[in-house]
Design a protein around this motif. Structure first.
Motif, PDB file in Angstrom:
ATOM      1  N   HIS A  21       0.864  -1.177   0.000  1.00 15.39           N
ATOM      2  CA  HIS A  21       0.000   0.000   0.000  1.00 15.39           C
ATOM      3  C   HIS A  21       0.903   1.230   0.000  1.00 15.39           C
ATOM      4  O   HIS A  21       1.987   1.217   0.591  1.00 15.39           O
ATOM      5  N   ILE A  22       0.454   2.289  -0.639  1.00 15.46           N
ATOM      6  CA  ILE A  22       1.179   3.554  -0.621  1.00 15.46           C
ATOM      7  C   ILE A  22       0.322   4.573   0.124  1.00 15.46           C
ATOM      8  O   ILE A  22      -0.864   4.734  -0.177  1.00 15.46           O
TER       9      ILE A  22
ATOM     10  N   GLU B 192       0.228   8.631   1.775  1.00 18.65           N
ATOM     11  CA  GLU B 192       0.818   9.968   1.700  1.00 18.65           C
ATOM     12  C   GLU B 192       0.380  10.783   2.909  1.00 18.65           C
ATOM     13  O   GLU B 192      -0.803  10.842   3.230  1.00 18.65           O
TER      14      GLU B 192
ATOM     15  N   GLU C  57      -4.563   7.387   1.402  1.00 20.19           N
ATOM     16  CA  GLU C  57      -4.058   6.219   0.683  1.00 20.19           C
ATOM     17  C   GLU C  57      -4.086   6.484  -0.821  1.00 20.19           C
ATOM     18  O   GLU C  57      -5.031   7.067  -1.340  1.00 20.19           O
TER      19      GLU C  57
ATOM     20  N   GLU D 273      -3.565   8.129 -10.458  1.00 21.17           N
ATOM     21  CA  GLU D 273      -3.639   8.008  -9.004  1.00 21.17           C
ATOM     22  C   GLU D 273      -4.646   8.997  -8.427  1.00 21.17           C
ATOM     23  O   GLU D 273      -4.766  10.127  -8.902  1.00 21.17           O
TER      24      GLU D 273
ATOM     25  N   ARG E 116       5.637  10.267   1.062  1.00 21.41           N
ATOM     26  CA  ARG E 116       4.972   9.016   0.725  1.00 21.41           C
ATOM     27  C   ARG E 116       5.781   7.837   1.265  1.00 21.41           C
ATOM     28  O   ARG E 116       7.015   7.846   1.218  1.00 21.41           O
TER      29      ARG E 116
ATOM     30  N   GLU F 291       5.678   3.293   1.601  1.00 27.82           N
ATOM     31  CA  GLU F 291       5.027   2.024   1.268  1.00 27.82           C
ATOM     32  C   GLU F 291       4.824   1.225   2.553  1.00 27.82           C
ATOM     33  O   GLU F 291       5.686   1.238   3.439  1.00 27.82           O
TER      34      GLU F 291
ATOM     35  N   LYS G 155       9.732  10.392  -1.694  1.00 26.36           N
ATOM     36  CA  LYS G 155       8.844   9.767  -2.665  1.00 26.36           C
ATOM     37  C   LYS G 155       8.697   8.264  -2.458  1.00 26.36           C
ATOM     38  O   LYS G 155       8.073   7.583  -3.276  1.00 26.36           O
ATOM     39  N   GLY G 156       9.258   7.748  -1.379  1.00 25.55           N
ATOM     40  CA  GLY G 156       9.170   6.317  -1.133  1.00 25.55           C
ATOM     41  C   GLY G 156      10.285   5.555  -1.817  1.00 25.55           C
ATOM     42  O   GLY G 156      11.275   6.140  -2.293  1.00 25.55           O
TER      43      GLY G 156
ATOM     44  N   LEU H  38       9.487   2.653  -4.029  1.00 30.97           N
ATOM     45  CA  LEU H  38       8.971   1.793  -5.093  1.00 30.97           C
ATOM     46  C   LEU H  38       9.813   1.942  -6.357  1.00 30.97           C
ATOM     47  O   LEU H  38      10.068   3.061  -6.808  1.00 30.97           O
TER      48      LEU H  38
ATOM     49  N   ALA I  55       9.533  -2.890  -3.573  1.00 31.93           N
ATOM     50  CA  ALA I  55       9.668  -1.822  -2.579  1.00 31.93           C
ATOM     51  C   ALA I  55      10.558  -2.327  -1.455  1.00 31.93           C
ATOM     52  O   ALA I  55      10.595  -3.525  -1.154  1.00 31.93           O
TER      53      ALA I  55
END
Length: 384
Positions: free
Chosen positions: A168-169, A171, A179, A191, A218, A220, A260-261, A263, A286
């Protein structure tokens, strides 16, 4: 493409005409007929989309075989079991079995190998490459199926397994957590932000209790880690779990520098961060939250005994001793030079050696309170 049509159909059948990113990732990777991992496309190696440590050279598997043999001895097993989860092409298991056959023939004769692989394509590849080894082998399509068949004593090994779980991502906005969901409009995936589900909110609260997450970031969240740890705990009655993957503890994984995470996608050896192109034809991964993996493991009876970077782990397992002296001059024809180059690649702090982490957990230690193998004695975090 058929996979895009399948995902669009599911999106359009949902209230709000959107699905979670985790569901999008699950369909893109694991759809029964059209998912990336379920297809017959080459995925690993020069003809695929990415390399793993196991495909760099057999010396990685040889070193892991020596480490696993020491773990078996630490537990005192007479009939050891090797469980590999998500073994892909079977290259790691093949090189490990070759090393065990060479160095410990008596153990090799008693050994049982359990392979857990969701991909029919990879199960076929594993059967082919392991055919030369006459040890007892059994395949399962899922960890749950293997655990339901009875607990084992031995070592559960995975190399780049957890990073392929759908995530799941979320923010962090000025008004709280949202989500990331996926919809389809104007001929492409898009998105949208929506309210998180209760399980995701609970996981986010757990993360924020340890690490503050700034607005605009963001991250994950792998909600499958807990169940996976429970299943590994059920599968393993006595022995060790060795998890190799790229990831970090929470304080590093959710650092503001990763706004930005983490992923990433891999297509024909090109890395990028757009999951909405090459759908069904590219890998998506991820970083693993090793703090969560350790927490859930503890609840499942798996005690963390070591955590370090791959380069340090391999060095402590004797990788450098596997380098060979030579007087060769042709780098393309020399097997010795290829082997030595691979050793340097595996411990390169700017590459595989620095990006990957190794966590070792133990179950049933009270039954065998012997000293841990020497390569596990340093329990300090990898970044130290």
């Amino acid at each position: 493409m058929e996979i895009i049509a399948q995902i669009r159909h599911e999106i359009e059948s949902q209230e709000g005409r959107a699905i979670s990113f985790a569901r999008f990732m699950e369909l893109a990777l694991y759809h029964d007929s059209h998912g990336y991992y379920m297809s017959d496309l080459p995925k690993v190696g020069k003809d695929g989309d990415f390399f793993t440590s196991a495909t760099v050279h057999a010396v990685f598997g040889e070193t892991m075989a020596d480490a696993v043999s020491e773990l078996w001895r630490a537990v005192g097993l007479k009939q050891p079991v090797l469980v590999e989860i998500g073994g892909g092409t079977g290259s790691l298991c093949k090189s490990m079995l070759g090393r065990i056959r060479e160095t410990e023939p008596d153990v090799y004769k008693r050994l049982k190998v359990v392979l857990i692989e969701a991909s029919p394509y990879h199960r076929r590849r594993q059967e082919e490459v392991l055919r030369e080894h006459e040890v007892a082998k059994v395949w399962y399509a899922s960890l749950d199926e293997a655990a339901a068949d009875g607990a084992v004593e031995g070592v559960v090994l995975s190399n780049e397994w957890l990073d392929a779980f759908p995530v799941h991502i979320a923010e962090r906005t000025k008004t709280g957590w949202k989500e990331v969901a996926v919809t389809y409009a104007e001929g492409r995936f898009r998105e949208v932000l929506r309210e998180p589900s209760a399980p995701l909110l609970a996981a986010l609260a757990e993360i924020e209790s340890a690490v503050p997450i700034p607005s605009g970031m963001r991250i994950e969240v792998n909600l499958g880690l807990k169940q996976a740890a429970e299943q590994v705990g059920r599968l393993l009655a006595n022995g060790f779990v060795v998890t190799i993957d790229y990831g970090d503890r929470e304080e590093e994984l959710y650092h503001p520098s990763r706004k930005k995470g983490t992923l990433m996608c891999y297509h024909r050896h090109q890395a990028h961060d757009n999951p909405y192109i090459h759908v069904g034809e590219q890998d998506m991964t991820a970083h693993v939250n090793f703090s969560a993996w350790s927490r859930y493991g503890e609840k499942a009876g798996l005690q963390e005994v070591a955590y370090m970077r791959q380069d340090k782990f391999l060095l402590q397992c004797g990788l450098l001793h596997k380098a060979v002296a030579h007087q060769d001059t042709d780098p393309f024809a020399s097997q010795a030079m290829k082997r030595n180059r691979a050793i340097l690649q595996l411990i390169d702090p700017a590459g595989l050696g620095g990006r990957f982490r190794v966590m070792v957990q133990q179950k049933g230690r009270e039954r065998h309170p012997t000293a841990l193998p020497a390569f596990l004695i340093n329990k300090k975090d990898a970044r130290e």
